[in-house]
Design a protein around this motif. Structure first.
Motif, PDB file in Angstrom:
ATOM      1  N   VAL A 246      13.866 -37.478  49.882  1.00 20.04           N
ATOM      2  CA  VAL A 246      13.385 -35.611  50.049  1.00 20.04           C
ATOM      3  C   VAL A 246      11.988 -35.731  49.387  1.00 20.04           C
ATOM      4  CG1 VAL A 246      14.073 -33.746  48.008  1.00 20.04           C
ATOM      5  CG2 VAL A 246      16.096 -34.599  49.120  1.00 20.04           C
ATOM      6  N   ILE A 247      12.339 -36.760  48.584  1.00 21.26           N
ATOM      7  CA  ILE A 247      10.567 -37.028  47.641  1.00 21.26           C
ATOM      8  C   ILE A 247       9.273 -37.363  48.627  1.00 21.26           C
ATOM      9  CG2 ILE A 247       8.933 -38.507  46.258  1.00 21.26           C
ATOM     10  CD1 ILE A 247      10.931 -38.553  44.075  1.00 21.26           C
ATOM     11  N   GLU A 248       9.626 -38.449  49.747  1.00 19.54           N
ATOM     12  CA  GLU A 248       8.880 -38.690  50.760  1.00 19.54           C
ATOM     13  C   GLU A 248       8.239 -37.243  51.770  1.00 19.54           C
ATOM     14  OE1 GLU A 248       9.977 -43.224  51.532  1.00 19.54           O
ATOM     15  OE2 GLU A 248      10.531 -41.800  52.835  1.00 19.54           O
ATOM     16  N   LEU A 249       8.988 -36.824  52.053  1.00 19.63           N
ATOM     17  CA  LEU A 249       9.086 -35.133  52.805  1.00 19.63           C
ATOM     18  C   LEU A 249       8.292 -34.332  52.317  1.00 19.63           C
ATOM     19  CD1 LEU A 249       9.473 -33.704  55.616  1.00 19.63           C
ATOM     20  CD2 LEU A 249      11.747 -32.700  54.654  1.00 19.63           C
TER      21      LEU A 249
ATOM     22  N   LEU B 151       5.485 -29.996  49.230  1.00 23.69           N
ATOM     23  CA  LEU B 151       6.039 -29.359  48.856  1.00 23.69           C
ATOM     24  C   LEU B 151       6.172 -29.149  47.844  1.00 23.69           C
ATOM     25  CD1 LEU B 151       8.921 -28.882  51.963  1.00 23.69           C
ATOM     26  CD2 LEU B 151       6.920 -27.901  51.858  1.00 23.69           C
ATOM     27  N   PRO B 152       6.790 -28.301  46.522  1.00 22.70           N
ATOM     28  CA  PRO B 152       6.798 -29.228  45.130  1.00 22.70           C
ATOM     29  C   PRO B 152       8.300 -29.389  45.080  1.00 22.70           C
ATOM     30  CG  PRO B 152       7.788 -26.409  45.881  1.00 22.70           C
ATOM     31  CD  PRO B 152       6.610 -26.877  47.506  1.00 22.70           C
ATOM     32  N   HIS B 153       8.884 -30.656  44.158  1.00 23.54           N
ATOM     33  CA  HIS B 153      10.369 -31.056  44.410  1.00 23.54           C
ATOM     34  C   HIS B 153      10.615 -31.359  43.119  1.00 23.54           C
ATOM     35  CE1 HIS B 153       7.993 -35.080  44.314  1.00 23.54           C
ATOM     36  NE2 HIS B 153       7.519 -34.402  44.854  1.00 23.54           N
ATOM     37  N   ASN B 154      12.127 -31.569  42.453  1.00 26.04           N
ATOM     38  CA  ASN B 154      12.112 -31.350  41.652  1.00 26.04           C
ATOM     39  C   ASN B 154      12.012 -33.481  40.496  1.00 26.04           C
ATOM     40  OD1 ASN B 154      12.660 -30.435  39.087  1.00 26.04           O
ATOM     41  ND2 ASN B 154      15.423 -30.033  39.820  1.00 26.04           N
ATOM     42  N   ASP B 155      11.496 -33.773  41.870  1.00 26.66           N
ATOM     43  CA  ASP B 155      11.923 -35.322  40.915  1.00 26.66           C
ATOM     44  C   ASP B 155      10.917 -36.068  40.265  1.00 26.66           C
ATOM     45  OD1 ASP B 155      14.344 -36.468  42.320  1.00 26.66           O
ATOM     46  OD2 ASP B 155      13.805 -35.428  43.819  1.00 26.66           O
ATOM     47  N   ALA B 156      10.446 -35.479  39.248  1.00 30.32           N
ATOM     48  CA  ALA B 156       8.955 -35.681  38.057  1.00 30.32           C
ATOM     49  C   ALA B 156       9.770 -36.353  37.154  1.00 30.32           C
ATOM     50  CB  ALA B 156       8.199 -34.926  38.219  1.00 30.32           C
ATOM     51  N   TRP B 157       9.396 -36.725  36.683  1.00 34.77           N
ATOM     52  CA  TRP B 157       9.602 -37.407  35.131  1.00 34.77           C
ATOM     53  C   TRP B 157       8.031 -37.588  34.457  1.00 34.77           C
ATOM     54  CZ3 TRP B 157      15.217 -37.539  33.510  1.00 34.77           C
ATOM     55  CH2 TRP B 157      16.065 -37.364  34.513  1.00 34.77           C
ATOM     56  N   VAL B 158       8.172 -37.230  33.330  1.00 31.83           N
ATOM     57  CA  VAL B 158       7.520 -37.422  31.646  1.00 31.83           C
ATOM     58  C   VAL B 158       7.620 -37.989  30.997  1.00 31.83           C
ATOM     59  CG1 VAL B 158       5.960 -36.742  30.071  1.00 31.83           C
ATOM     60  CG2 VAL B 158       6.288 -35.121  32.433  1.00 31.83           C
TER      61      VAL B 158
ATOM     62  N   ARG C 226      23.677 -35.305  57.883  1.00 35.30           N
ATOM     63  CA  ARG C 226      23.783 -36.022  56.312  1.00 35.30           C
ATOM     64  C   ARG C 226      22.965 -35.691  55.653  1.00 35.30           C
ATOM     65  NH1 ARG C 226      19.517 -39.503  55.264  1.00 35.30           N
ATOM     66  NH2 ARG C 226      17.965 -39.834  56.579  1.00 35.30           N
ATOM     67  N   PHE C 227      22.499 -35.633  54.361  1.00 36.11           N
ATOM     68  CA  PHE C 227      21.680 -35.413  53.222  1.00 36.11           C
ATOM     69  C   PHE C 227      20.520 -36.146  53.418  1.00 36.11           C
ATOM     70  CE2 PHE C 227      25.239 -32.006  52.734  1.00 36.11           C
ATOM     71  CZ  PHE C 227      24.185 -30.946  52.418  1.00 36.11           C
ATOM     72  N   TYR C 228      19.793 -35.735  52.778  1.00 33.81           N
ATOM     73  CA  TYR C 228      18.611 -37.297  52.905  1.00 33.81           C
ATOM     74  C   TYR C 228      18.911 -37.986  51.358  1.00 33.81           C
ATOM     75  CZ  TYR C 228      15.148 -36.414  56.122  1.00 33.81           C
ATOM     76  OH  TYR C 228      14.645 -36.146  57.311  1.00 33.81           O
ATOM     77  N   SER C 229      17.851 -38.772  51.119  1.00 34.89           N
ATOM     78  CA  SER C 229      18.312 -39.627  50.372  1.00 34.89           C
ATOM     79  C   SER C 229      17.331 -38.487  49.126  1.00 34.89           C
ATOM     80  CB  SER C 229      18.439 -41.076  49.604  1.00 34.89           C
ATOM     81  OG  SER C 229      17.530 -41.169  50.097  1.00 34.89           O
TER      82      SER C 229
END
Length: 129
Positions: free
Chosen positions: A73-76, A82-89, A66-69
């Motif tokens: 992904v954010i928790e890992l 690790l840089p991730h793309n789930d950041a909103w301003v 399976r793929f992570y939710s």
């Protein structure tokens, strides 16, 4: 703490030890990471960076097939820096509330196009993408 120095466990300190800890975790849990490369030539994500960098975009769990939710992904990513793309301003509390309400309704079924389109319709002045 300097790069190249050794810690009490004899491992190089601190970057190589951190890398090894992350790699061992991934191997033990049979995880595969997917990254997007943002180049200094092409840029994106709102800017053209001075140096190339990578953004974690997905995690595949080969043991569970399976793929992570997004949350996982954010928790890992946070666990191993690790840089991730789930950041909103957002510029206002109302904007943040509108974003969370929209995200809660779309959850994992919404695509980036869906999210951007809906945000544009509902909260143009409250949420900045």
């Amino acid at each position: 703490d300097t790069i190249g120095a050794a810690g009490a466990d004899g491992l190089p300190f601190p970057l190589e030890r951190h890398y090894r800890r992350c790699s061992e975790y991934l191997e033990k849990h049979r995880l595969t990471l997917a990254f997007e490369v943002v180049t200094a030539v092409l840029g994106d994500h709102g800017d053209i960076p001075n140096k190339d960098f990578m953004i974690l975009t997905a995690v595949a769990d080969r043991s569970a097939e399976r793929f992570y939710s997004t949350k996982e992904v954010i928790e890992l990513a946070q666990q191993f820096r690790l840089p991730h793309n789930d950041a909103w301003v957002v510029s206002t509390p109302d904007g943040a509330k509108a974003l969370f309400e929209l995200y809660d309704t779309a959850r994992e079924t919404g695509t980036a196009d869906t999210m951007v389109s809906e945000l544009s319709k509902r909260t143009v002045s409250k949420v900045h993408i």
